[in-house]
Design an enzyme around this catalytic site. Structure first.
Site, PDB file in Angstrom:
ATOM      1  N   SER A 134      53.529   6.367  39.434  1.00 58.41           N
ATOM      2  CA  SER A 134      53.426   7.046  38.142  1.00 58.41           C
ATOM      3  C   SER A 134      53.045   8.498  38.359  1.00 58.41           C
ATOM      4  CB  SER A 134      52.336   6.358  37.297  1.00 58.41           C
ATOM      5  OG  SER A 134      51.990   7.153  36.182  1.00 58.41           O
ATOM      6  N   TYR A 147      43.664   2.911  37.151  1.00 53.89           N
ATOM      7  CA  TYR A 147      45.140   2.981  37.133  1.00 53.89           C
ATOM      8  C   TYR A 147      45.643   4.123  38.015  1.00 53.89           C
ATOM      9  CZ  TYR A 147      49.882   3.434  35.244  1.00 53.89           C
ATOM     10  OH  TYR A 147      51.247   3.540  35.110  1.00 53.89           O
TER      11      TYR A 147
END
Ligand SMILES: NC(=O)c1ccc[n+]([C@@H]2O[C@H](COP(=O)([O-])OP(=O)(O)OC[C@H]3O[C@@H](n4cnc5c(N)ncnc54)[C@H](O)[C@@H]3O)[C@@H](O)[C@H]2O)c1
Length: 258
Positions: A134, A147
């Site tokens: 990401s 995350y």
């Protein structure tokens, strides 16, 4: 140009919007597709697209083994593995050890375990793996630790996998999406795509969110023989998010002169 008609793919974590787009694009290019996910709510929709769903908690090694053998009963060796299961659970600094362990288990460690479980088949087919990281891997984001850290580790894990699996003829790459129209953005924005696009415009050079298909197309390329000399790479599908620095896309020098 992309032709995946001789490939069997496993999409791990493919039950929601982005996953379903990946499944759809792979199917359109001719691949046979199996979806493994803890959430079985998309089973019927996946079946209507032409994919086969099997339930799997990626943190359960015995269940991974069972899924591998169940797929083996239905198809020839798999040649494509897309690792995209993830947890967004993240309380930043306040996160408990349990939250850390669970997030890293789902997002990171399971990628290694699932890839290991399919290794023999990927070796036999000289296959390809695509790991989802990401934009969160590359910069600090307020209030989020688990995350982004897991996604940064996935970027490096991809390089390690590429290094050690190259001798087996397996290519391993990652894809780094920017903000993409997805379950989480749908939920947070109250389903308001125009609002989500307007907010995303500040952070993405292309001035909007990505569409799930735009991410899926990059995955399909990395899976294909067109990417036969690509391994250990991270491909941004982020509308230019990662190249935007602190000066954003606004002229900074004139501020000194003004
Ligand atoms: N949404 C975005 O804008 C965005 C941006 C960058 C990267 N990504 C990445 O894209 C991928 C998909 O993201 P998304 O937003 O569609 O997420 P999502 O939460 O909608 O989908 C993640 C999937 O993982 C599955 N999953 C979670 N825990 C699991 C477990 N223990 N075992 C098996 N499956 C499990 C979920 O059921 C779900 O289907 C993720 O890897 C995410 O990090 C998303």
């Amino acid at each position: 140009m992309i032709n995946l008609s001789d490939k069997t793919a496993v999409v791990c974590g493919g039950s929601t919007l982005i996953g379903m787009s990946v499944v759809n694009v792979l199917l359109q290019q001719g691949a046979r597709v199996f979806v493994l996910d803890i959430d079985d709510s998309a089973e019927a929709e996946l079946a209507s697209l032409g994919a086969t769903f099997m339930p799997l908690d990626v943190t359960d090694d015995e269940a991974i083994k069972t899924a591998v053998s169940r797929i083996g009963e239905q198809a020839s060796a798999i040649s494509l593995l897309i690792n995209m299961a993830c947890s967004y659970d993240d309380d930043g600094f306040a996160s408990s050890r349990q939250q850390w362990l669970r997030a890293l288990d789902i997002n990171l460690i399971s990628m290694a375990m699932v890839t290991k479980a399919f290794h023999e088949q990927l070796q036999a087919t000289r296959g390809a793996v695509v790991n989802f990281t990401s934009i969160s891997a590359g910069c600090a984001q307020t209030g989020r630790w688990l995350y982004p850290v897991s996604k940064a580790a996935i970027k490096h894990l991809t390089k390690e996998m590429a290094m050690d699996l190259a001798a087996d003829g397996i290519r391993v790459n990652s894809v780094s999406p920017g903000w993409t129209w997805s379950r989480v953005i749908d939920e947070v924005s109250g389903g308001d795509r125009a609002k989500a696009d307007a907010v995303a415009a500040d952070y993405h050079l292309l001035g909007r969110l990505g569409d799930p298909t735009e991410v899926a197309n990059v995955v399909a390329f990395l899976c294909s023989d067109e990417a036969s000399f690509v391994t250990g790479a991270d491909y941004a599908a982020d509308g230019g998010y990662a190249v935007m620095g602190p000066e954003q896309n606004k002229p900074a020098i004139p501020r000194l002169a003004g």
